[in-house]
Design a protein around this motif. Structure first.
Motif, mmCIF file in Angstrom:
data_model
loop_
_atom_site.group_PDB
_atom_site.id
_atom_site.type_symbol
_atom_site.label_atom_id
_atom_site.label_comp_id
_atom_site.label_asym_id
_atom_site.label_seq_id
_atom_site.Cartn_x
_atom_site.Cartn_y
_atom_site.Cartn_z
ATOM 1 N N ALA A 38 35.814 37.456 31.421
ATOM 2 C CA ALA A 38 35.789 35.939 32.888
ATOM 3 C C ALA A 38 37.254 35.312 32.690
ATOM 4 O O ALA A 38 38.445 35.118 33.547
ATOM 5 C CB ALA A 38 35.191 35.555 33.214
ATOM 6 N N TYR A 39 37.112 34.874 31.132
ATOM 7 C CA TYR A 39 38.560 33.850 30.539
ATOM 8 C C TYR A 39 39.721 34.892 30.573
ATOM 9 O O TYR A 39 41.099 34.034 31.549
ATOM 10 C CB TYR A 39 38.041 32.833 29.295
ATOM 11 C CG TYR A 39 37.473 31.768 29.986
ATOM 12 C CD1 TYR A 39 35.901 31.727 31.306
ATOM 13 C CD2 TYR A 39 37.600 30.699 29.252
ATOM 14 C CE1 TYR A 39 35.753 30.221 31.331
ATOM 15 C CE2 TYR A 39 37.109 29.330 29.982
ATOM 16 C CZ TYR A 39 35.385 29.111 30.247
ATOM 17 O OH TYR A 39 35.746 28.365 30.738
ATOM 18 N N ILE A 61 40.646 35.741 34.642
ATOM 19 C CA ILE A 61 41.410 34.782 35.577
ATOM 20 C C ILE A 61 42.839 34.149 34.635
ATOM 21 O O ILE A 61 43.981 33.577 35.655
ATOM 22 C CB ILE A 61 40.790 33.313 35.295
ATOM 23 C CG1 ILE A 61 39.497 33.745 36.334
ATOM 24 C CG2 ILE A 61 41.855 31.992 35.794
ATOM 25 C CD1 ILE A 61 39.846 34.495 37.418
ATOM 26 N N VAL A 75 30.840 36.250 37.169
ATOM 27 C CA VAL A 75 31.474 34.855 38.385
ATOM 28 C C VAL A 75 31.845 33.815 38.472
ATOM 29 O O VAL A 75 32.106 33.286 37.891
ATOM 30 C CB VAL A 75 31.611 35.925 39.644
ATOM 31 C CG1 VAL A 75 32.321 35.174 40.959
ATOM 32 C CG2 VAL A 75 32.001 37.287 40.148
ATOM 33 N N CYS A 123 34.174 33.031 35.888
ATOM 34 C CA CYS A 123 35.403 32.817 35.989
ATOM 35 C C CYS A 123 35.652 31.382 37.204
ATOM 36 O O CYS A 123 36.842 30.622 37.312
ATOM 37 C CB CYS A 123 35.595 33.886 37.568
ATOM 38 S SG CYS A 123 36.187 35.297 36.650
ATOM 39 N N PHE A 136 38.563 38.160 42.119
ATOM 40 C CA PHE A 136 37.879 38.721 41.354
ATOM 41 C C PHE A 136 36.266 38.600 41.235
ATOM 42 O O PHE A 136 35.773 37.826 42.058
ATOM 43 C CB PHE A 136 37.739 37.231 40.050
ATOM 44 C CG PHE A 136 39.138 36.956 40.026
ATOM 45 C CD1 PHE A 136 39.869 37.334 38.759
ATOM 46 C CD2 PHE A 136 40.078 36.126 40.733
ATOM 47 C CE1 PHE A 136 41.585 37.499 38.266
ATOM 48 C CE2 PHE A 136 41.156 36.247 40.205
ATOM 49 C CZ PHE A 136 41.885 36.193 39.038
ATOM 50 N N VAL A 150 35.300 41.980 36.603
ATOM 51 C CA VAL A 150 34.927 40.832 34.919
ATOM 52 C C VAL A 150 33.680 41.726 34.573
ATOM 53 O O VAL A 150 32.597 41.399 36.250
ATOM 54 C CB VAL A 150 34.821 39.818 35.066
ATOM 55 C CG1 VAL A 150 36.347 39.705 34.882
ATOM 56 C CG2 VAL A 150 34.488 39.180 35.708
#
Length: 248
Positions: free
Chosen positions: A14-15, A18, A37, A40, A90, A126
């Motif tokens: 996720a990181y 983003i 999420v 995120c 996302f 993700v």
């Protein structure tokens, strides 16, 4: 190197997604549903606190969970009917194949997830390493989620069995809910397992044509990129041009 837990792998994916795909001048961003999420949104909140996200950026949820994440994160909440064009969205996935087709809907939000995804200029998935697959249905054996008008669930279940589904189940609520899961759109969910899906495009089309079906949890040729957090601390990034990148 220590082996990452599944949660750490989700966070890493996720990181990375983003940091890579959140536009510096973003105006409208879609936020999907599911456990990955959450990370995120955590990253977005961090970036906003650092002044890296415009104050006027609006975030569009795909259901109750993501709406709460947006509100609790102090982000600007919007709705898809007010912002039908998004810079990026996302979202998580239950399984992703080598062509970036994916199964979604394990959290029963597939209709709004697909609506937000199709309205986004870029759609980024993700997930952790368990969701990275060659063929849909090979690892995710719970079945393809299908949102169905309640009155039609028996008819659609019979149709799916006739199409060759190995297992068809009306998804029921938890221990505190007597009866089926009800979606944010007041419909029911049927999970239909077809085994490894040879042609997800054909299957998605056939299911969507059934009377009573609102939406199918097969997201075909929609994703631009997918990020998978791995146990060894790396991230596998797959793109819709067929390229794959290992980020270490």
């Amino acid at each position: 190197m220590a082996t990452l837990t599944v949660e750490d792998a989700k966070k890493l994916a996720a990181y990375t997604a983003i940091d890579t795909h959140f536009p510096a001048d973003a105006k409208v961003v879609g936020i999907g549903s599911g456990s990955t999420v959450v990370y995120c949104v955590d990253r977005i909140v961090e970036k906003k606190a650092k002044g890296e996200i415009p104050d006027g950026c609006v975030f569009i949820p795909t259901g109750f969970q993501s709406k709460e994440l947006i509100i609790n994160g102090g982000l600007n909440l919007g709705a898809i009917d007010g912002y039908p064009v998004l810079d990026v969205a996302f979202d998580g996935a239950d399984e992703v194949d080598s062509d970036l087709n994916c199964i979604k809907g394990g959290g029963a939000c597939l209709f709004q997830e697909k609506l937000v995804a199709i309205c986004a200029k870029k759609f980024v998935l993700v997930a952790d390493y368990r969701k990275n697959s060659e063929k849909l249905g090979a690892q995710w054996i719970q079945g393809v989620p299908i949102e169905v008008v309640p009155l039609a669930h028996a008819k659609v279940s019979a149709d799916l069995k006739a199409m060759g589904a190995l297992n068809v189940t009306l998804r029921l609520g938890g221990k505190a809910k007597a009866g089926p899961v009800i979606t944010d759109n007041c419909n029911t969910i049927i999970d239909a397992h077809f085994g490894a899906i040879a042609d997800p495009v054909e299957l998605a089309t056939k299911i969507k044509m059934l009377v009573g079906v609102v939406e199918v949890g097969l997201f075909i040729q929609m994703a631009d990129a997918a990020y998978f957090g791995n146990e060894n601390g790396s991230v596998t990034a797959k793109f819709n041009d067929g390229s794959v990148k290992l980020i270490e």
